[in-house]
Design an enzyme around this catalytic site. Structure first.
Site, mmCIF file in Angstrom:
data_model
loop_
_atom_site.group_PDB
_atom_site.id
_atom_site.type_symbol
_atom_site.label_atom_id
_atom_site.label_comp_id
_atom_site.label_asym_id
_atom_site.label_seq_id
_atom_site.Cartn_x
_atom_site.Cartn_y
_atom_site.Cartn_z
ATOM 1 N N CYS A 16 0.873 -1.175 0.000
ATOM 2 C CA CYS A 16 0.000 0.000 0.000
ATOM 3 C C CYS A 16 0.909 1.224 0.000
ATOM 4 O O CYS A 16 2.130 1.098 -0.028
ATOM 5 C CB CYS A 16 -0.993 -0.019 1.170
ATOM 6 S SG CYS A 16 -0.297 0.135 2.811
ATOM 7 N N CYS A 90 -2.002 1.367 -4.166
ATOM 8 C CA CYS A 90 -0.700 1.978 -4.471
ATOM 9 C C CYS A 90 -0.610 2.408 -5.932
ATOM 10 O O CYS A 90 0.421 2.888 -6.370
ATOM 11 C CB CYS A 90 0.454 1.064 -4.087
ATOM 12 S SG CYS A 90 0.636 -0.425 -5.069
ATOM 13 N N CYS A 94 3.661 -0.063 -8.213
ATOM 14 C CA CYS A 94 4.127 -1.436 -8.048
ATOM 15 C C CYS A 94 4.661 -1.964 -9.377
ATOM 16 O O CYS A 94 3.940 -1.987 -10.373
ATOM 17 C CB CYS A 94 2.980 -2.318 -7.556
ATOM 18 S SG CYS A 94 3.533 -3.912 -6.986
#
Length: 142
Positions: A16, A90, A94
């Site tokens: 996150c 997020c 990522c």
């Protein structure tokens, strides 16, 4: 019948933004519920200075201690080393690597909320972690 695996059957990375609430609670539940069957990591794209105290307290209420955890920065190597990458708000931070299973869990952000507001988020995370464990166990049994 093949012998039972002696080490982790899968590795999971929870990501996150701040690695201070959702991902820490998810990692805490997975560690607690799966024992040594699953290698657990968590990280954040912009890690906070500490784990959210309301998340720590909400987890303590259900017997899971995450008070010693510290937010960690998302490292591409952690993604590469994981079988499952579970993102929680997020966005595009990522990195994507082939061969990984990516799941995006849409969960409310516990940042700035009190323990009463964090409890339903905690409970939803636990239910999703239990489903994930069932999926990992089913895959390992194949």
């Amino acid at each position: 019948m093949p012998p039972a695996p002696t080490g982790p059957v899968a590795s999971v990375l929870f990501v996150c933004v701040h690695n201070a609430g959702r991902s820490q609670m998810a990692a805490g539940f997975l560690t607690h519920l799966a024992g040594g069957r699953v290698e657990v990591r968590s990280a954040g794209s912009l890690p906070a200075g500490q784990v959210n105290p309301a998340a720590v307290e909400a987890m303590r209420e259900v017997g899971v201690d995450i008070s010693a955890e510290r937010p960690k920065v998302l490292d591409p190597e952690a993604v590469r080393a994981s079988d499952y990458v579970i993102t929680m708000g997020c966005g595009d931070a990522c990195p994507i690597f082939p061969g990984k299973k990516y799941l995006d869990w849409q969960l409310a952000d516990p940042a700035g909320r009190d323990v009463a507001a964090v409890r339903p988020i905690r409970d939803e995370i636990r239910a999703r972690v239990e489903e994930l464990i069932a999926e990992i166990d089913a895959a390992a049994a194949r």
